[in-house]
Design a protein around this motif. Sequence first.
Motif, PDB file in Angstrom:
ATOM      1  N   HIS A 180     -48.308 -12.051  33.356  1.00  0.00           N
ATOM      2  CA  HIS A 180     -47.056 -12.775  33.540  1.00  0.00           C
ATOM      3  C   HIS A 180     -46.340 -13.011  32.217  1.00  0.00           C
ATOM      4  O   HIS A 180     -45.103 -12.998  32.169  1.00  0.00           O
ATOM      5  N   GLN A 181     -47.105 -13.206  31.150  1.00  0.00           N
ATOM      6  CA  GLN A 181     -46.479 -13.273  29.828  1.00  0.00           C
ATOM      7  C   GLN A 181     -45.746 -11.973  29.533  1.00  0.00           C
ATOM      8  O   GLN A 181     -44.626 -11.966  29.035  1.00  0.00           O
ATOM      9  N   GLY A 182     -46.426 -10.873  29.839  1.00  0.00           N
ATOM     10  CA  GLY A 182     -45.825  -9.566  29.610  1.00  0.00           C
ATOM     11  C   GLY A 182     -44.585  -9.346  30.446  1.00  0.00           C
ATOM     12  O   GLY A 182     -43.574  -8.815  29.967  1.00  0.00           O
ATOM     13  N   ARG A 189     -38.933 -11.270  36.416  1.00  0.00           N
ATOM     14  CA  ARG A 189     -39.179 -12.635  36.900  1.00  0.00           C
ATOM     15  C   ARG A 189     -40.573 -12.696  37.517  1.00  0.00           C
ATOM     16  O   ARG A 189     -40.819 -12.078  38.557  1.00  0.00           O
ATOM     17  N   PRO A 190     -41.507 -13.409  36.878  1.00  0.00           N
ATOM     18  CA  PRO A 190     -42.896 -13.389  37.350  1.00  0.00           C
ATOM     19  C   PRO A 190     -43.169 -14.350  38.496  1.00  0.00           C
ATOM     20  O   PRO A 190     -42.580 -15.430  38.584  1.00  0.00           O
ATOM     21  N   VAL A 191     -44.089 -13.929  39.358  1.00  0.00           N
ATOM     22  CA  VAL A 191     -44.586 -14.748  40.466  1.00  0.00           C
ATOM     23  C   VAL A 191     -46.108 -14.725  40.413  1.00  0.00           C
ATOM     24  O   VAL A 191     -46.719 -13.655  40.372  1.00  0.00           O
ATOM     25  N   LEU A 192     -46.721 -15.896  40.415  1.00  0.00           N
ATOM     26  CA  LEU A 192     -48.180 -16.001  40.426  1.00  0.00           C
ATOM     27  C   LEU A 192     -48.691 -16.108  41.852  1.00  0.00           C
ATOM     28  O   LEU A 192     -48.233 -16.952  42.630  1.00  0.00           O
ATOM     29  N   VAL A 193     -49.658 -15.261  42.203  1.00  0.00           N
ATOM     30  CA  VAL A 193     -50.399 -15.396  43.456  1.00  0.00           C
ATOM     31  C   VAL A 193     -51.669 -16.175  43.096  1.00  0.00           C
ATOM     32  O   VAL A 193     -52.558 -15.646  42.421  1.00  0.00           O
ATOM     33  N   THR A 194     -51.766 -17.427  43.526  1.00  0.00           N
ATOM     34  CA  THR A 194     -52.867 -18.280  43.076  1.00  0.00           C
ATOM     35  C   THR A 194     -54.202 -17.951  43.731  1.00  0.00           C
ATOM     36  O   THR A 194     -55.255 -18.341  43.224  1.00  0.00           O
ATOM     37  N   ASN A 195     -54.174 -17.272  44.875  1.00  0.00           N
ATOM     38  CA  ASN A 195     -55.397 -16.986  45.632  1.00  0.00           C
ATOM     39  C   ASN A 195     -56.167 -18.269  45.928  1.00  0.00           C
ATOM     40  O   ASN A 195     -57.403 -18.328  45.822  1.00  0.00           O
ATOM     41  N   ALA A 196     -55.428 -19.301  46.313  1.00  0.00           N
ATOM     42  CA  ALA A 196     -56.036 -20.601  46.596  1.00  0.00           C
ATOM     43  C   ALA A 196     -57.098 -20.526  47.698  1.00  0.00           C
ATOM     44  O   ALA A 196     -58.034 -21.328  47.712  1.00  0.00           O
ATOM     45  N   GLY A 197     -56.950 -19.582  48.586  1.00  0.00           N
ATOM     46  CA  GLY A 197     -57.916 -19.443  49.665  1.00  0.00           C
ATOM     47  C   GLY A 197     -59.173 -18.677  49.289  1.00  0.00           C
ATOM     48  O   GLY A 197     -60.046 -18.462  50.142  1.00  0.00           O
ATOM     49  N   TYR A 198     -59.266 -18.281  48.032  1.00  0.00           N
ATOM     50  CA  TYR A 198     -60.421 -17.509  47.548  1.00  0.00           C
ATOM     51  C   TYR A 198     -61.004 -18.186  46.305  1.00  0.00           C
ATOM     52  O   TYR A 198     -60.804 -17.729  45.185  1.00  0.00           O
ATOM     53  N   PRO A 199     -61.717 -19.298  46.484  1.00  0.00           N
ATOM     54  CA  PRO A 199     -62.282 -20.009  45.329  1.00  0.00           C
ATOM     55  C   PRO A 199     -63.141 -19.086  44.470  1.00  0.00           C
ATOM     56  O   PRO A 199     -63.956 -18.320  44.979  1.00  0.00           O
ATOM     57  N   GLY A 200     -62.932 -19.148  43.172  1.00  0.00           N
ATOM     58  CA  GLY A 200     -63.721 -18.335  42.256  1.00  0.00           C
ATOM     59  C   GLY A 200     -63.180 -16.948  42.010  1.00  0.00           C
ATOM     60  O   GLY A 200     -63.718 -16.217  41.173  1.00  0.00           O
ATOM     61  N   PRO A 208     -57.450 -13.816  31.297  1.00  0.00           N
ATOM     62  CA  PRO A 208     -56.518 -14.515  32.185  1.00  0.00           C
ATOM     63  C   PRO A 208     -55.322 -15.094  31.452  1.00  0.00           C
ATOM     64  O   PRO A 208     -55.382 -15.439  30.274  1.00  0.00           O
ATOM     65  N   ASP A 209     -54.219 -15.193  32.185  1.00  0.00           N
ATOM     66  CA  ASP A 209     -52.936 -15.618  31.641  1.00  0.00           C
ATOM     67  C   ASP A 209     -52.885 -17.134  31.519  1.00  0.00           C
ATOM     68  O   ASP A 209     -53.142 -17.861  32.481  1.00  0.00           O
ATOM     69  N   SER A 210     -52.532 -17.645  30.348  1.00  0.00           N
ATOM     70  CA  SER A 210     -52.374 -19.086  30.167  1.00  0.00           C
ATOM     71  C   SER A 210     -50.993 -19.556  30.602  1.00  0.00           C
ATOM     72  O   SER A 210     -50.777 -20.742  30.855  1.00  0.00           O
ATOM     73  N   TYR A 211     -50.057 -18.628  30.700  1.00  0.00           N
ATOM     74  CA  TYR A 211     -48.701 -18.955  31.133  1.00  0.00           C
ATOM     75  C   TYR A 211     -48.648 -18.995  32.662  1.00  0.00           C
ATOM     76  O   TYR A 211     -49.081 -18.059  33.328  1.00  0.00           O
ATOM     77  N   VAL A 212     -48.138 -20.090  33.201  1.00  0.00           N
ATOM     78  CA  VAL A 212     -48.007 -20.230  34.653  1.00  0.00           C
ATOM     79  C   VAL A 212     -46.529 -20.147  35.020  1.00  0.00           C
ATOM     80  O   VAL A 212     -45.734 -21.002  34.612  1.00  0.00           O
ATOM     81  N   PRO A 213     -46.135 -19.131  35.776  1.00  0.00           N
ATOM     82  CA  PRO A 213     -44.718 -18.992  36.141  1.00  0.00           C
ATOM     83  C   PRO A 213     -44.234 -20.157  37.003  1.00  0.00           C
ATOM     84  O   PRO A 213     -45.021 -20.837  37.670  1.00  0.00           O
ATOM     85  N   ALA A 214     -42.939 -20.352  37.000  1.00  0.00           N
ATOM     86  CA  ALA A 214     -42.354 -21.389  37.857  1.00  0.00           C
ATOM     87  C   ALA A 214     -42.503 -21.033  39.328  1.00  0.00           C
ATOM     88  O   ALA A 214     -42.606 -21.917  40.183  1.00  0.00           O
ATOM     89  N   ASP A 215     -42.494 -19.738  39.631  1.00  0.00           N
ATOM     90  CA  ASP A 215     -42.617 -19.282  41.021  1.00  0.00           C
ATOM     91  C   ASP A 215     -44.067 -18.936  41.322  1.00  0.00           C
ATOM     92  O   ASP A 215     -44.669 -18.091  40.647  1.00  0.00           O
TER      93      ASP A 215
END
Length: 231
Positions: A180-182, A189-200, A208-215
């Motif tokens: 996403h930094q790249g 315009r970056p979008v993060l898929v958090t994969n909240a339903g897949y712990p771990g 891993p990216d330290s930058y968290v997109p707004a979207d």
Amino acid sequence: MRAVVLDFFGTLTDPGVEAGRRDAAAVTAAALGVPAEAFWTAMGTSFTERITGRLGGTRAVLAEMARRCGAEPGPASLDAAVAAHHTGAVPLWRPRPTALDVLKTLRGRGLRLAVLSDCGAELCQGWAGTAYAPLVDATVFSWEEGARKPDPRLYATAARRLGVAPGECWYVGDGGSREHQGARAAGMRPVLVTNAGYPGAGAHRDDPDSYVPADTVDDLADLPLLLEAHG
């Protein structure tokens, strides 16, 4: 926005299969005649070399991994290892639920689609036979390009192959390889898929990216609604 550039592993693919990487590697290690743990370590520490083509194709990579584990497998062992490695790679390409439907929905809206992936030779060689291939207009694979994310050349190449400007592209990924930094640096315009339903799931991402997109979306299935809301 006229296009969407998507990461592959953990974004289009099923994050639930990522845990199978280690078991697949153990089968390849057995074919090479090297300890599974040593092989796993060698593969991990050579990630950048492998995915940018510096070590060659699958056979050359596995021969080098064996050497780093202190072994010199013969031709028959290498043949078996290559076959095992390809067999183990294919399940990791399994689409996540709704992934193909999402691609069809985005195409139906007239958006151009590309996949930008840090990957080895196996995906490059097997891509045409995947269910994704007919739904994607362009691919940018690190092994073919000799560079990995977040190298700006990869994003520029994706936009060029789609025939659009970087500023007309969404970039969608789960946050590995500082992607996403790249994308932001490239003008996408970056979008993060958090994969909240897949712990771990994030544990399987390199650098891993330290930058968290707004979207952000919790699952790829939510992407069409996000993009629609932003026009």
